[in-house]
Design a protein around this motif. Sequence first.
Motif, PDB file in Angstrom:
ATOM      1  N   ILE A  33      68.269 -44.784  63.393  1.00 51.84           N
ATOM      2  CA  ILE A  33      68.319 -43.342  63.131  1.00 51.84           C
ATOM      3  C   ILE A  33      69.689 -42.831  63.564  1.00 51.84           C
ATOM      4  O   ILE A  33      70.051 -42.921  64.740  1.00 51.84           O
ATOM      5  CB  ILE A  33      67.191 -42.603  63.883  1.00 51.84           C
ATOM      6  CG1 ILE A  33      65.832 -43.207  63.539  1.00 51.84           C
ATOM      7  CG2 ILE A  33      67.222 -41.119  63.536  1.00 51.84           C
ATOM      8  CD1 ILE A  33      64.668 -42.589  64.296  1.00 51.84           C
ATOM      9  N   HIS A  34      70.418 -42.306  62.625  1.00 52.78           N
ATOM     10  CA  HIS A  34      71.801 -41.886  62.837  1.00 52.78           C
ATOM     11  C   HIS A  34      71.838 -40.379  63.070  1.00 52.78           C
ATOM     12  O   HIS A  34      71.240 -39.607  62.315  1.00 52.78           O
ATOM     13  CB  HIS A  34      72.612 -42.251  61.584  1.00 52.78           C
ATOM     14  CG  HIS A  34      74.081 -42.087  61.727  1.00 52.78           C
ATOM     15  ND1 HIS A  34      74.892 -41.737  60.671  1.00 52.78           N
ATOM     16  CD2 HIS A  34      74.907 -42.223  62.797  1.00 52.78           C
ATOM     17  CE1 HIS A  34      76.146 -41.682  61.079  1.00 52.78           C
ATOM     18  NE2 HIS A  34      76.178 -41.959  62.362  1.00 52.78           N
ATOM     19  N   SER A  35      72.546 -39.924  64.101  1.00 53.64           N
ATOM     20  CA  SER A  35      72.602 -38.477  64.352  1.00 53.64           C
ATOM     21  C   SER A  35      73.401 -37.745  63.284  1.00 53.64           C
ATOM     22  O   SER A  35      73.158 -36.568  63.017  1.00 53.64           O
ATOM     23  CB  SER A  35      73.218 -38.191  65.731  1.00 53.64           C
ATOM     24  OG  SER A  35      74.607 -38.484  65.766  1.00 53.64           O
ATOM     25  N   GLY A  36      74.348 -38.450  62.648  1.00 49.37           N
ATOM     26  CA  GLY A  36      75.164 -37.835  61.602  1.00 49.37           C
ATOM     27  C   GLY A  36      76.636 -37.898  61.944  1.00 49.37           C
ATOM     28  O   GLY A  36      77.034 -38.366  63.031  1.00 49.37           O
ATOM     29  N   ASN A  53      70.856 -34.881  62.302  1.00 51.95           N
ATOM     30  CA  ASN A  53      69.712 -35.354  61.535  1.00 51.95           C
ATOM     31  C   ASN A  53      68.433 -34.951  62.277  1.00 51.95           C
ATOM     32  O   ASN A  53      68.259 -35.288  63.448  1.00 51.95           O
ATOM     33  CB  ASN A  53      69.830 -36.879  61.424  1.00 51.95           C
ATOM     34  CG  ASN A  53      68.607 -37.551  60.842  1.00 51.95           C
ATOM     35  OD1 ASN A  53      67.660 -36.923  60.407  1.00 51.95           O
ATOM     36  ND2 ASN A  53      68.640 -38.873  60.860  1.00 51.95           N
ATOM     37  N   HIS A  55      65.513 -36.126  62.196  1.00 56.21           N
ATOM     38  CA  HIS A  55      64.769 -37.285  62.691  1.00 56.21           C
ATOM     39  C   HIS A  55      65.339 -37.750  64.031  1.00 56.21           C
ATOM     40  O   HIS A  55      64.595 -38.240  64.891  1.00 56.21           O
ATOM     41  CB  HIS A  55      64.818 -38.425  61.674  1.00 56.21           C
ATOM     42  CG  HIS A  55      63.969 -38.177  60.475  1.00 56.21           C
ATOM     43  ND1 HIS A  55      62.627 -38.449  60.437  1.00 56.21           N
ATOM     44  CD2 HIS A  55      64.282 -37.654  59.254  1.00 56.21           C
ATOM     45  CE1 HIS A  55      62.133 -38.116  59.250  1.00 56.21           C
ATOM     46  NE2 HIS A  55      63.121 -37.630  58.530  1.00 56.21           N
ATOM     47  N   GLY A 130      69.014 -41.430  57.765  1.00 58.62           N
ATOM     48  CA  GLY A 130      70.178 -40.587  57.953  1.00 58.62           C
ATOM     49  C   GLY A 130      70.810 -40.194  56.632  1.00 58.62           C
ATOM     50  O   GLY A 130      70.290 -40.518  55.556  1.00 58.62           O
ATOM     51  N   GLU A 131      71.937 -39.508  56.715  1.00 63.02           N
ATOM     52  CA  GLU A 131      72.562 -38.930  55.516  1.00 63.02           C
ATOM     53  C   GLU A 131      73.845 -39.628  55.099  1.00 63.02           C
ATOM     54  O   GLU A 131      74.600 -39.102  54.283  1.00 63.02           O
ATOM     55  CB  GLU A 131      72.846 -37.441  55.741  1.00 63.02           C
ATOM     56  CG  GLU A 131      73.820 -37.154  56.884  1.00 63.02           C
ATOM     57  CD  GLU A 131      74.202 -35.685  56.979  1.00 63.02           C
ATOM     58  OE1 GLU A 131      74.257 -35.011  55.937  1.00 63.02           O
ATOM     59  OE2 GLU A 131      74.440 -35.221  58.108  1.00 63.02           O
ATOM     60  N   HIS A 132      74.097 -40.835  55.632  1.00 67.56           N
ATOM     61  CA  HIS A 132      75.339 -41.523  55.298  1.00 67.56           C
ATOM     62  C   HIS A 132      75.037 -42.926  54.777  1.00 67.56           C
ATOM     63  O   HIS A 132      75.236 -43.934  55.477  1.00 67.56           O
ATOM     64  CB  HIS A 132      76.256 -41.569  56.520  1.00 67.56           C
ATOM     65  CG  HIS A 132      76.659 -40.210  57.003  1.00 67.56           C
ATOM     66  ND1 HIS A 132      77.630 -39.458  56.377  1.00 67.56           N
ATOM     67  CD2 HIS A 132      76.197 -39.447  58.024  1.00 67.56           C
ATOM     68  CE1 HIS A 132      77.763 -38.302  57.003  1.00 67.56           C
ATOM     69  NE2 HIS A 132      76.900 -38.271  58.003  1.00 67.56           N
ATOM     70  N   ASN A 145      66.594 -44.697  53.941  1.00 68.19           N
ATOM     71  CA  ASN A 145      65.596 -43.621  53.812  1.00 68.19           C
ATOM     72  C   ASN A 145      64.470 -44.028  52.868  1.00 68.19           C
ATOM     73  O   ASN A 145      64.167 -43.322  51.897  1.00 68.19           O
ATOM     74  CB  ASN A 145      66.269 -42.332  53.320  1.00 68.19           C
ATOM     75  CG  ASN A 145      67.315 -41.815  54.276  1.00 68.19           C
ATOM     76  OD1 ASN A 145      67.147 -41.856  55.490  1.00 68.19           O
ATOM     77  ND2 ASN A 145      68.428 -41.323  53.731  1.00 68.19           N
ATOM     78  N   GLN A 341      62.987 -27.930  61.948  1.00 70.75           N
ATOM     79  CA  GLN A 341      63.696 -27.144  60.950  1.00 70.75           C
ATOM     80  C   GLN A 341      62.928 -25.840  60.752  1.00 70.75           C
ATOM     81  O   GLN A 341      61.711 -25.790  60.920  1.00 70.75           O
ATOM     82  CB  GLN A 341      63.803 -27.910  59.634  1.00 70.75           C
ATOM     83  CG  GLN A 341      64.651 -29.176  59.743  1.00 70.75           C
ATOM     84  CD  GLN A 341      64.476 -30.093  58.552  1.00 70.75           C
ATOM     85  OE1 GLN A 341      63.509 -30.823  58.452  1.00 70.75           O
ATOM     86  NE2 GLN A 341      65.431 -30.055  57.645  1.00 70.75           N
TER      87      GLN A 341
END
Length: 439
Positions: A33-36, A53, A55, A130-132, A145, A341
């Motif tokens: 799990i990546h913080s971003g 992130n 998560h 994550g988003e990357h 994901n 969120q």
Amino acid sequence: MERLAPLYQAHIAELSRRSDTILAQQGLDGMVIHSGQPLRIFLDDMDYPFKPNPHFKHWLPVTDNPHCVLLIRPGQKPTLLFYRPVDFWHKVPPLPTEFWTEFVDLQVIEKPEQARVLLPASLANFAYIGEHPELASEWGLTQINPKPVMDYLHYHRAYKTDYELACMRIASEVAVCGHEAARDAFFGQKSEFDIQLAYLSATQHGENDVPYGNIVALNENSAILHYTKLQKTAPEKMRSFLLDAGASFHGYASDITRTYAFDSQSKFAELVAAMDAHQQALIATMTPGMRYTDLHLAMHQRVAQMLRQFDLAAGSDEALIANGVTAAFFPHGLGHQIGLQVHDVGGFMQDPQGTHLAAPEAHPALRCTRVIEPGMVVTIEPGLYIIDTLLNGLKDEASSMLNRAGIDALRPYGGVRIEDDVVIHADRIENLTRDLGLA
């Protein structure tokens, strides 16, 4: 925050149980799990404000540090790779020593690329959250994901642990302080900009700390649902004030709306009082097992009653609803799930597999169609506004039901919205907003 420690221990145990379950179901060895990462502003040398992130912050109250990585493996303590660079340009985050650190294996990295060295040699059977995706691919992660994992985690995010509820109570407490300061600034005839400053000062939040852009609307601006412009000059005549503003604590959000009439003897003041009474009455009907959609539809019946009471429209409840008249005055949903969120995920999921139930066709803005169950936290935020584009778009039969004189009289006030955050328990409804004394 010593009182959070035992709650956090149980929280981590619950998240571990959930992750172990879905990892076993999918035959995975773990999750990364990546913080971003910071996002650079185009053609600039500055970054946009960093938001982690969700998560990642579900596991840890680390909400302002990019390049961190959390490694989750069944039966093992979570490993946190905490980014702490050598840097003289910016403030370096202190090495964490808070209550939560004893529940993770904390390792420090000074450069983002050091994370890969500390992760397992092969990550082919790990899920990246994550988003990357480009970074995930570089690290050898191929399951990015994965939908079954995300659906399972998003569905269960609706059920808050005691730790999460404690954080949300604190977030609500902070927001209530801001609302009281903003209310006083309104009656002190301050501008929208000055009211915003009063709110931020009372909550000790910066504009990037609040969970969403505050809606600080005077007079007719209250009819703009997501109004964030902030006039710097107070209007010549104060009529109404709508404040939709929350606060954050350890990554959890509160979301509260109140509307005020400057003249307590005005008809608009009566409208605000009526909406407040209907909102509380609707909350009083909530019990586990009800579908959120039914609460939304029940509020439309109450809006129909208010339209008649305040001479804004004529007709039966059924006719006003069927012809879209109530939707023109109350165009948004009754509320939404809230947590990590503001509009928390999973509002349309009916099971851990992500089965989707859309909002009714006549109410497309509704953000939640789930059955409410113990542990869930939702907002209840009915409203009534004069929005000319919607009223003018009504068809002939619906348009004929409107009282134009009543609408014209209300237009300078914009509209009214009342919003509380409520927790569903097995035997009661907890109102995070009103329990703290905000009327």
